[in-house]
Design a protein around this motif. Structure first.
Motif, PDB file in Angstrom:
ATOM      1  N   ALA A   1       0.832  -1.209   0.000  1.00  0.00           N
ATOM      2  CA  ALA A   1       0.000   0.000   0.000  1.00  0.00           C
ATOM      3  C   ALA A   1       0.864   1.256   0.000  1.00  0.00           C
ATOM      4  CB  ALA A   1      -0.900   0.003   1.241  1.00  0.00           C
ATOM      5  N   ARG A   2       1.950   1.224   0.741  1.00  0.00           N
ATOM      6  CA  ARG A   2       2.787   2.414   0.853  1.00  0.00           C
ATOM      7  C   ARG A   2       3.366   2.849  -0.493  1.00  0.00           C
ATOM      8  NH1 ARG A   2       8.473   2.815   4.030  1.00  0.00           N
ATOM      9  NH2 ARG A   2       8.834   5.006   3.556  1.00  0.00           N
ATOM     10  N   CYS A   3       3.624   1.875  -1.371  1.00  0.00           N
ATOM     11  CA  CYS A   3       4.238   2.179  -2.658  1.00  0.00           C
ATOM     12  C   CYS A   3       3.341   3.071  -3.509  1.00  0.00           C
ATOM     13  CB  CYS A   3       4.544   0.893  -3.418  1.00  0.00           C
ATOM     14  SG  CYS A   3       5.615  -0.216  -2.510  1.00  0.00           S
ATOM     15  N   ALA A   4       2.037   2.973  -3.308  1.00  0.00           N
ATOM     16  CA  ALA A   4       1.118   3.781  -4.108  1.00  0.00           C
ATOM     17  C   ALA A   4       1.099   5.225  -3.641  1.00  0.00           C
ATOM     18  CB  ALA A   4      -0.289   3.193  -4.034  1.00  0.00           C
ATOM     19  N   GLN A   5       1.594   5.471  -2.416  1.00  0.00           N
ATOM     20  CA  GLN A   5       1.535   6.837  -1.883  1.00  0.00           C
ATOM     21  C   GLN A   5       2.852   7.580  -2.036  1.00  0.00           C
ATOM     22  OE1 GLN A   5       0.027   5.487   1.806  1.00  0.00           O
ATOM     23  NE2 GLN A   5      -1.825   4.904   0.684  1.00  0.00           N
ATOM     24  N   ASP A   6       3.946   6.988  -1.549  1.00  0.00           N
ATOM     25  CA  ASP A   6       5.225   7.705  -1.595  1.00  0.00           C
ATOM     26  C   ASP A   6       6.092   7.185  -2.719  1.00  0.00           C
ATOM     27  OD1 ASP A   6       4.232   8.558   0.750  1.00  0.00           O
ATOM     28  OD2 ASP A   6       5.495   7.217   1.992  1.00  0.00           O
TER      29      ASP A   6
END
Lengths: 665, 316, 285
Positions: free
Chosen positions: A302-307
């Motif tokens: 999930a984090r990859c889609a944000q930062d």
């Protein structure tokens, strides 16, 4: 990037470089923040697929971008700030401090100006050289790049040079002003493998001699492993990993680098199924949010889609841009190899005997025959069901002509072609049609092989319609089934070819070739025009189809690694003839013909540890003009084993090799 | 080079021969045939027979053609039906006038067209480029015969500076009078020519400016001006020369019409006169001469092309 | 087609040209309802423009505007007919020569070279000298001079397409030459042919007017722009507008077609360059 272990000041220092191009109302970012330091006497390779922004960044470094480009960040070359320099300063820097080597030597030189004048032009313009000395300097420069007879060559025009010589001349031109930095953008991509080896070796030698820094931009990991000191891997306009060449190849930290290395077939590799990167590289106009590699990454969270992750240190001078650097070891290993059962012993599906294609050279007002090009001169091949025969050779060796003549697209001058026992040479177009049901062709260039004015469904259906079998074979349902087979969504069926990427177009080309349920496919460089990560997808697709449908492939290619990966047997062509043919493993491990040996020796291997492998053969010269081939064995002028008999007598093809002196290298 | 010229000539011979058959055939295609054209519609059968024999029209057709061609090659183009003078002599009077007009027009065209092309190619899309593109559209689009009328109206009728009808004054006789007589027709035609030069040279300059070797020249730190003059111009001449060769036909056509506007005594007027009076030998002779001129111009264009492009090995 | 409609608004000259040609064509269609080109009124001969006669009157007192509108009919019909003749002969010549090459190419292109060896106007004049002046002769003469243009453009495009792999592909799965030419080559070659059509229409109108101006075109009393210029020129001192105004309409017609042709060429070139992604690696200038 943090300063390197080298304490000297860098020749080139780039910080936060961004390049955008206006597209409609917005600006599309082709380069999205690149940091880079290059030191004297260092070879730095920037590697990436098409659209990764590597060439745009190189042009930006010398201020060579078109005027509408929007530039950001700082570029310092020596002591000069390029990003804010005026036009006169930029011109001086280009001629004196930076030399540029471009990809295609055929178009880089001015066709109507003598080579010598072009080479010495920059130092004269920039006042480093008196015009009277230009001629002598050009001769000296050509001599330095190993061009024979430089005194005669300076007065010639580019068309009188061979491809490899032209690229040498371009290198001489880039070095004319004794620059501190040389930027080489895909300098050997347009060259054949034996010539590529010569040119790379020469470029490296000149770098050591002059102490210049070289920034080499390429898509070819083999070239990187051969020459780089440090490597930067670019993806979607950013550097995702950088480090010393050994670290990048031995211990890649970014999932993209790791996947890229895994997706490549290796010249010295096993038959393990390739592990392609799914999907397509993103275009700068439509980047995913967060990490640009996320949609294709096996470990995205999930984090990859944000930062969008920043570069982080992961070893000595080794950086990668990934949130989960530490977990990268847990990536799944590639699937085990599966191969089609060997169907040896069956009668050959395709049997080619002594095929010849000669073109007449005509000239003069009466179009008299003044010579003959023996494009294909006595080629014999057999191909059984379920088998793949690789046909390799450098450009101009006649491999494509062979394929097309077998298919009947070019009329053969002599020899026989039997398909399933039926002789087809000399058939009329109408009679060939029936045979063609069993044999189909897949073309090299997916951009050119699909009719741009038809929908892709119509394109795939076209062979069925031409043979009047459209309804009989199931109509559009059959077309949809073919789309499933090659892994394309049925929802694309009513689109036009221009809406597809190269890999998807090649899938459409394959679907079209399968429409008539052929038993033999002639594949002419089917992956040569594709990016590395897409090549693997197509190679795997071809292997799956072969297994499911029992197809026989004649696989024509110049890439030795791909051919090794996909073939059962391999035939090597040189100047219209097969010089060696053997089982794949025999040919690659124990080649008998000196040409095969030098070809394998020249091919770059994506492993820096093998760079200094012993006994490397670098051939001299280039492929002769097929219109006037050498007497005797056509390879003898370049051969390291040639003797008297080779100069006078052409060797016969016997025991899988055509050579008077076969044997281990 | 001489070998190349000879080879091109050898290629042009069949074209000229086929065209010459067409020209020779004109007179046979005329209603009533060549005799009817000569003796008129009310001739008696005896008259017709006499003329037929006199002209040798009772011989086999191939013999007649070869005979005509042999005479034509020897400079004998027959006798005008109207003035009873040798056609060659009439053409000899009119041809220098047309050649003088043509040269003057090409000079004016080069003078106006080349700077326009270079200026607009250096700054594509700029207001200057658009203005100059408008100029070449006008130069190409305004019919020469209307432009000529406007010139006459303004310079001859309104201002009364120049004659409304131009006569032929050879340059070496009186340069002043020659200029006064040729300036209006030559400008009319020259503006059209400048349109050809401006539009097509601009297009080929722009094409060349996108070429890789231009990027190479920039990477060597050359000025834009030097890039254009040293590298681009010579390359751009190649496609341009081809176009100019193709446009030569319409240039000759334009010259003929311009002569008519200014009642200038050249080949155009001669031909119109020949058509109006049904003077077939005169018409045949004039067309043949114009054809030969056209072929020679094309040959010159080819030679120029080879001279500019080192890739064409004319020796081989 | 959609590409053209989308691209046109950016080319203002071409839009003006289409509007002008539209008005001209409408006027020509309904000329009979509007005006009478033959009504003479010798009392008011050679008058300048007035409220009653917008373009003035000619030497017989006929309304010049009426004659210009009827002249448009002549011009546009001749152009349409001539383009049809040239396309009907030139396009097949180009297709056959370009697709098959060899002796067919040599023979056909030699024929085209011969047509091209005579300047168009000379060829037309020679033909008219032989066949006599009539509307049909003018139309055929102008049409024949247009053959080389179509043949060369079509041949060049066919030659380029012939080496493209999708044309080879049709052959590879057994398509006949006819199928290949008409279903594969021709649908991909239409854009330069379309541009050539517009260019040739302008050339045809110009050529027809030039022939009439030289007094060898369509014979009077059929109104024709070239003929009006020819007569008007003799009255330059008495009534300058007589020669100027019909010439202006002719010039605007040519300029309109030229603007449309250039806009088409530019739009088609751009849209064909689409598959070269604008942001391709080198960032082409």
């Amino acid at each position: 990037m943090t300063p390197s272990a080298d304490s000297r000041a860098p020749v080139l220092s780039v910080r936060g470089l961004t390049v955008g191009f206006p597209a409609g109302r917005r600006v599309v970012q082709a380069v999205r923040g690149i940091d880079l330091d290059i030191f004297a006497n260092e070879m730095v390779c920037v590697v990436g697929e098409s659209g990764s922004g590597k060439s745009v960044a190189a042009l930006a470094i010398c201020g060579l971008l078109p005027p509408n480009a929007v530039l950001g960040g700082a570029i310092r070359l020596g002591g000069t700030d390029i990003a804010h320099a005026d036009a006169a300063t930029l011109r001086r820097i280009r001629g004196r401090d930076v030399g540029f080597i471009f990809q295609d030597p055929a178009t880089t030189l001015n066709p109507v100006m003598m080579v010598g004048r072009q080479i010495a032009e920059a130092p004269v313009v920039h006042g480093q050289l008196a015009p009277a000395q230009a001629g002598a300097r050009a001769v000296a420069l050509l001599r330095e790049v190993d061009i024979p007879d430089p005194e005669g060559r300076v007065r010639q025009y580019p068309h009188q040079f061979s491809g490899g010589m032209r690229q040498r001349a371009v290198i001489a031109m880039a070095m004319a002003g004794r620059p501190r930095l040389i930027i080489a953008d895909e300098p050997t991509t347009a060259l054949d493998v034996t010539v590529q080896a010569q040119v790379l070796a020469m470029l490296n030698r000149r770098r050591v001699e002059t102490g210049a820094a070289v920034l080499l931009i390429t898509h070819d990991l083999g070239v990187v492993a051969e020459v780089a000191d440090r490597v930067m891997v670019t993806y979607a306009g950013r550097i995702v990993e950088s480090g010393p060449v050994d670290a990048i190849f031995r211990n890649p930290r970014h999932p993209y680098t790791r996947a890229l290395l895994r997706s490549m077939p290796r010249l010295d590799g096993d038959d393990a199924r390739l592990d392609p990167i799914p999907g397509q590289p993103p275009t700068p106009a439509a980047l995913p949010s967060g990490c640009a590699f996320r949609p294709r990454c096996a470990m995205s969270r999930a984090r990859c889609a944000q930062d969008d992750p920043a570069l982080r240190a992961t070893g000595v001078d080794h950086h990668a841009a990934c949130h989960f650097l530490e977990e990268i070891e847990t990536l799944p290993a590639p699937a085990a190899t599966v191969r089609a059962p060997d169907q040896g012993g069956a009668a050959p599906l395709l049997d080619v005997r002594d095929l010849r294609v000669h073109f007449a050279l005509r000239s003069g007002p009466l179009r008299r025959r003044t010579g003959v090009v023996r494009a294909v001169d006595g080629v014999s091949l057999t191909l059984r069901a379920g088998e793949t025969l690789g046909l390799v050779g450098e450009s101009g060796c006649g491999k494509t002509t062979t394929g097309r003549a077998i298919m009947g697209l070019i009329r053969a001058t002599g020899g026989e072609v039997r398909v399933d026992g039926q002789e087809i040479t000399g058939f009329s177009r109408t009679r060939l049609r029936a045979v063609r049901r069993h044999m189909q062709y897949v073309f090299q260039d997916p951009y050119s092989s699909l009719n741009p004015v038809r929908t892709v469904a119509e394109i795939v259906a076209e062979p069925l319609r031409i043979h009047g079998l459209f309804d009989e074979m199931g109509g559009m349902a059959r077309v949809a089934e073919l789309f499933d087979r090659v892994g394309l969504s049925r929802s694309f069926m009513n689109r036009y070819p221009r809406e597809f990427s190269g890999g998807q177009k090649q899938r459409i080309g394959i679907a079209r070739a399968l429409a008539l349920q052929p038993r033999v496919l002639i594949l002419d460089e089917p992956v040569a025009a594709l990016d590395v990560s897409i090549q693997a997808q197509i190679v795997n697709l071809l292997q799956d189809l072969q297994q499911q449908l029992g197809l026989a492939y004649l696989f024509i290619a110049h890439d030795l690694a791909v051919v090794r990966h996909i073939s059962d047997r391999v035939a090597v062509m040189y100047l219209g003839r097969v010089v060696e043919e053997a089982e794949k493993d025999t040919l690659y491990t124990r080649p008998a013909h000196p040409y095969t040996q030098s070809l394998l020796s020249a091919a770059p291997i994506a492993d820096p540890a093998l760079r200094a492998r012993p006994g490397r053969i670098v051939l001299t010269g280039e492929i002769p003009n097929p219109a006037s081939p050498p007497r005797g064995c056509t390879f003898h002028p370049r051969c390291f084993r040639a003797s008297e008999i080779c100069r006078t007598e052409a060797p016969r093809f016997a025991g899988g090799v055509a050579c008077h002196h076969p044997g281990a290298a | 080079m001489i070998g190349f010229i000879l080879r091109r000539l050898a290629e042009l011979v069949p074209v000229v021969l086929i065209a010459s058959i067409g020209i020779w055939g004109i007179i046979y295609a005329v209603p009533g045939g060549p005799v009817g054209a000569l003796v008129g519609e009310n001739a008696t059968p005896e008259q017709i027979q006499a003329v037929t024999a006199e002209l040798g029209l009772d011989r086999p057709i191939l013999v007649q053609y070869v005979d005509w061609l042999r005479h034509a090659l020897g400079g004998d183009l027959g006798t005008s039906l109207q003035s009873r003078e040798p056609v060659a002599k009439l053409i000899g009077q009119c041809l220098p006038a047309t050649v003088q007009l043509g040269i003057a027009a090409i000079l004016i065209g080069l003078l106006l067209g080349l700077p326009v092309a270079v200026a607009s190619a250096m700054a594509p899309g700029s207001w200057l480029d658009r203005a100059l593109a408008g100029w070449s559209a006008l130069a190409l689009g305004v019919p020469t015969f209307w432009l000529g009328i406007l010139f006459i109206l303004f310079f001859a009728v309104q201002l009364q500076w120049l004659p409304s009808a131009s006569s032929y004054v050879p340059f070496w006789q009186s340069p002043g009078a020659m200029i006064a007589n040729v300036v209006l027709p030559a400008s009319t035609l020259g503006i059209y020519v400048s349109g050809i030069f401006a539009r097509f040279l601009r297009a080929s300059l722009l094409g060349e400016l996108r070429a890789d070797y231009v990027r190479t020249a920039r990477s060597k730190g050359l000025r834009e001006r030097d890039i254009v003059t040293r590298h681009v111009l010579r390359n751009a001449m190649l496609p341009f020369i081809t176009v100019v060769g193709l446009m030569m036909a319409s240039f000759i056509g334009g010259a003929l019409v311009t002569e008519a506007v200014f009642t200038y005594p050249g080949m155009g007027r001669l031909m119109i006169q020949a058509i109006a009076t049904r003077d077939y030998p005169l018409l045949q002779g004039s067309i043949l001469v114009v054809l030969v001129i056209y072929v020679v111009i094309n040959l010159a264009v080819d030679v120029l092309y080879v001279w500019v492009d080192p890739r064409l090995d004319y020796g081989a | 087609m959609k590409r053209i409609l989308n691209g046109l608004p950016r080319h203002k000259g071409a839009c003006l040209g289409i509007a002008f040609l539209g008005v001209l064509a409408l006027a020509a269609c309904f000329a009979g309802l509007l005006v009478d080109p033959l009504a003479q009124d010798l009392a008011s001969a050679l008058e300048g423009p007035s409220a009653e006669h917008w373009f003035g009157t000619d030497e017989l007192g006929r309304d010049i505007l009426a004659r210009v509108i009827y002249g448009a009919r002549t011009s546009l019909l001749t152009a349409a007919g001539a383009v049809a003749i040239a396309a009907a002969l030139g396009i097949p010549i180009g297709l056959i020569a370009g697709y098959f090459g060899g002796w067919r190419d040599t023979v056909l292109m030699r024929f085209v070279d011969v047509l091209l060896a005579l300047p168009g106007i000379l060829f037309a004049m020679a033909l008219i000298a032989v066949l006599g002046r009539s509307q049909a002769t003018a139309l055929v003469a102008v049409g024949l001079t247009g053959i080389p243009g179509f043949a060369r453009v079509t041949r060049a495009e066919t030659l380029a397409l012939r080496t493209r792999e999708f044309v080879l592909a049709v052959e590879a799965f057994g398509g006949s030459s006819t199928y290949s030419i008409f279903r594969t080559v021709l649908p991909n070659a239409w854009s330069p042919i379309l541009v050539q059509t517009v260019v040739l229409a302008a050339v045809a109108i110009l050529l027809e007017a030039a022939l009439a101006f030289l007094g060898v075109g369509i014979p009077p009393p059929t109104p024709s722009w070239g003929e009006m210029l020819r007569t008007g020129k003799t009255y330059l001192y008495d009534s300058p507008s007589y020669a100027v105004l019909p010439g202006l309409v002719l010039t605007l017609t040519i300029l309109s077609l030229d603007a449309i042709g250039r806009a088409l060429a530019s739009i088609l070139r751009e849209s064909e360059g689409l598959h070269d992604a604008p942001l391709a690696e080198a960032g082409a200038p």
